[in-house]
Design a protein around this motif. Structure first.
Motif, short mmCIF file in Angstrom:
data_model
loop_
_atom_site.label_atom_id
_atom_site.label_comp_id
_atom_site.label_asym_id
_atom_site.label_seq_id
_atom_site.Cartn_x
_atom_site.Cartn_y
_atom_site.Cartn_z
N PHE A 143 29.21 42.35 53.87
CA PHE A 143 29.76 41.14 53.28
C PHE A 143 28.62 40.24 52.82
O PHE A 143 27.77 39.86 53.64
CB PHE A 143 30.64 40.40 54.29
N THR A 144 28.60 39.92 51.55
CA THR A 144 27.59 38.99 51.02
C THR A 144 28.11 37.57 51.22
O THR A 144 29.07 37.15 50.57
CB THR A 144 27.32 39.26 49.53
N LEU A 145 27.49 36.85 52.15
CA LEU A 145 27.97 35.53 52.54
C LEU A 145 27.35 34.42 51.69
O LEU A 145 27.90 33.32 51.63
CB LEU A 145 27.65 35.28 54.02
N ARG A 146 26.22 34.70 51.09
CA ARG A 146 25.55 33.70 50.27
C ARG A 146 24.71 34.44 49.23
O ARG A 146 23.97 35.35 49.57
CB ARG A 146 24.66 32.81 51.14
N ASP B 126 24.48 50.90 49.94
CA ASP B 126 24.50 50.56 48.51
C ASP B 126 24.39 49.05 48.30
O ASP B 126 23.64 48.60 47.42
CB ASP B 126 25.79 51.08 47.87
N THR B 127 25.13 48.27 49.08
CA THR B 127 25.06 46.82 48.93
C THR B 127 23.68 46.29 49.28
O THR B 127 23.13 45.42 48.58
CB THR B 127 26.11 46.15 49.84
N LEU B 128 23.09 46.82 50.35
CA LEU B 128 21.76 46.37 50.76
C LEU B 128 20.71 46.74 49.72
O LEU B 128 19.85 45.92 49.36
CB LEU B 128 21.39 46.99 52.11
N LEU B 129 20.78 47.96 49.21
CA LEU B 129 19.80 48.41 48.21
C LEU B 129 19.92 47.61 46.91
O LEU B 129 18.92 47.24 46.31
CB LEU B 129 20.00 49.90 47.92
N ALA B 130 21.15 47.33 46.51
CA ALA B 130 21.35 46.56 45.27
C ALA B 130 20.75 45.17 45.40
O ALA B 130 20.11 44.66 44.47
CB ALA B 130 22.84 46.48 44.95
N SER B 131 20.95 44.54 46.56
CA SER B 131 20.43 43.20 46.76
C SER B 131 18.90 43.18 46.80
O SER B 131 18.25 42.38 46.11
CB SER B 131 20.98 42.60 48.06
N VAL B 132 18.31 44.08 47.59
CA VAL B 132 16.85 44.09 47.73
C VAL B 132 16.18 44.53 46.43
O VAL B 132 15.11 44.03 46.07
CB VAL B 132 16.45 45.00 48.90
#
Length: 327
Positions: free
Chosen positions: A198-201, A246-252
């Protein structure tokens, strides 16, 4: 209709909703019926659903684990409570040797739709065995989901999803924030997705990855860093096995910098596993080494000294500033 409730109230609400919707949902654990649980997560459920569905057990975690496995293979959906994570070890034999393997062992003929709930983590000045944060032990086991909520709304939605899941789930509840705040939660029976971060910010300068109680400190740190001109993206991992890489890799890949925060000891922690995956798959996007803010490689100290052990807002801010300064 939404009501502002605490996390422990959200857990109770989700249990009641699951039991209302599905007569096969059974609760069992130490002191959960007559006393409503050590943290009162099950208060009122005995009166509402009766002693055949809300069951007090002896002080025997091995038995609780075995009963849950047996019930789940025979068509029930047991939700077992272990009073504190430090007492979960006797139940691991059943979780690892049977629950996590049942689907594969029987080639899909049997499965284990069980949930093992346990309060975990420090911050309430508890004695020995009451403040452990050993989620990595469970997250290492194939076939065993590990889910950690960080707010009342996520506790409600994720617990419903865990109970409805056809695989075994260890549901770890950060007790330090059981009653820390109230947020609006609608008792609509809607589950949140498992296996999803969950992307909180949202932010563009650096990614902060966290879970459990330290989500609160991470969000506060992000707010204070914004005043200094540093834009932080905050991601709550929520499900530690399997991880939504996937979410972590996309953000970083977008921010180029990352700090991972968790309460568990540093050595062999889930932060190391996440950092390794980011290094393998997003190395060319990184503009600075990945940093970790964690607990210490030591037994959680007692009482007031717990605060020395736990990651603080200042620790997170310092790690972020050092990461931003790297050239």
């Amino acid at each position: 209709m939404s009501n502002a409730i605490t996390m422990i109230e959200a857990v109770n609400l989700a249990l009641a909703r699951a039991m209302t919707d599905d007569p096969d949902v059974i609760l069992l654990g130490e002191d959960i019926a007559t006393n409503g649980g050590v943290f009162r997560a099950t208060v009122g459920l005995l009166e509402q659903f009766g002693e055949r569905r809300v069951i007090d057990t002896p002080l025997a975690e091995t038995m609780i684990g075995g009963l849950a496995v047996g019930m789940s293979t025979q068509g029930l959906r047991p939700v077992a409570e272990i009073q504190f994570m430090g007492f979960i070890l006797p139940a691991l034999d059943h979780l690892i040797a049977h629950a996590a393997r049942m689907r594969n062992r029987t080639r899909g003929r049997l499965h284990c739709p069980l949930v093992l709930r346990a309060p975990f983590g420090g911050g309430i000045r508890a004695p020995e065995h009451h403040s452990e944060s050993t989620e990595t032990l469970m997250a290492h086991i194939p076939g065993l989901r590990v889910v950690i909520p960080s707010s009342p709304a996520r506790a409600y939605g994720l617990l419903l999803a865990a109970i409805r899941c056809n695989d075994p789930v260890v549901f770890l509840e950060p007790k330090r924030i059981y009653r820390a705040s109230k947020t609006l939660v609608e008792d609509n029976g809607q589950a949140l997705p498992l296996d999803t971060c969950f992307t909180l910010r949202e932010g563009g300068d650096i990614t902060l990855i966290c879970w459990g109680a330290v989500v609160q400190e991470t969000l506060e740190a992000a707010t204070r860093l914004a005043d200094k001109g540093i834009s932080c993206e905050v991601i709550d991992v929520a499900t530690l096995n399997p991880i939504d890489h996937d979410t972590l890799l996309a953000s970083v890949s977008r921010t180029g910098r990352c700090v991972i925060i968790h309460e568990a000891p540093r050595h062999g922690g889930m932060g190391a596993e996440i950092a390794a995956t980011l290094a393998e798959k997003a190395l060319l996007s990184l503009q600075a080494p990945i940093r970790r803010v964690t607990g210490y490689d030591a037994v959680m100290p007692y009482y007031r000294n717990e605060q020395i052990y736990l990651p603080s807002v200042e620790d997170i801010i310092s790690a972020v500033e050092q990461t931003m300064e790297f050239v």
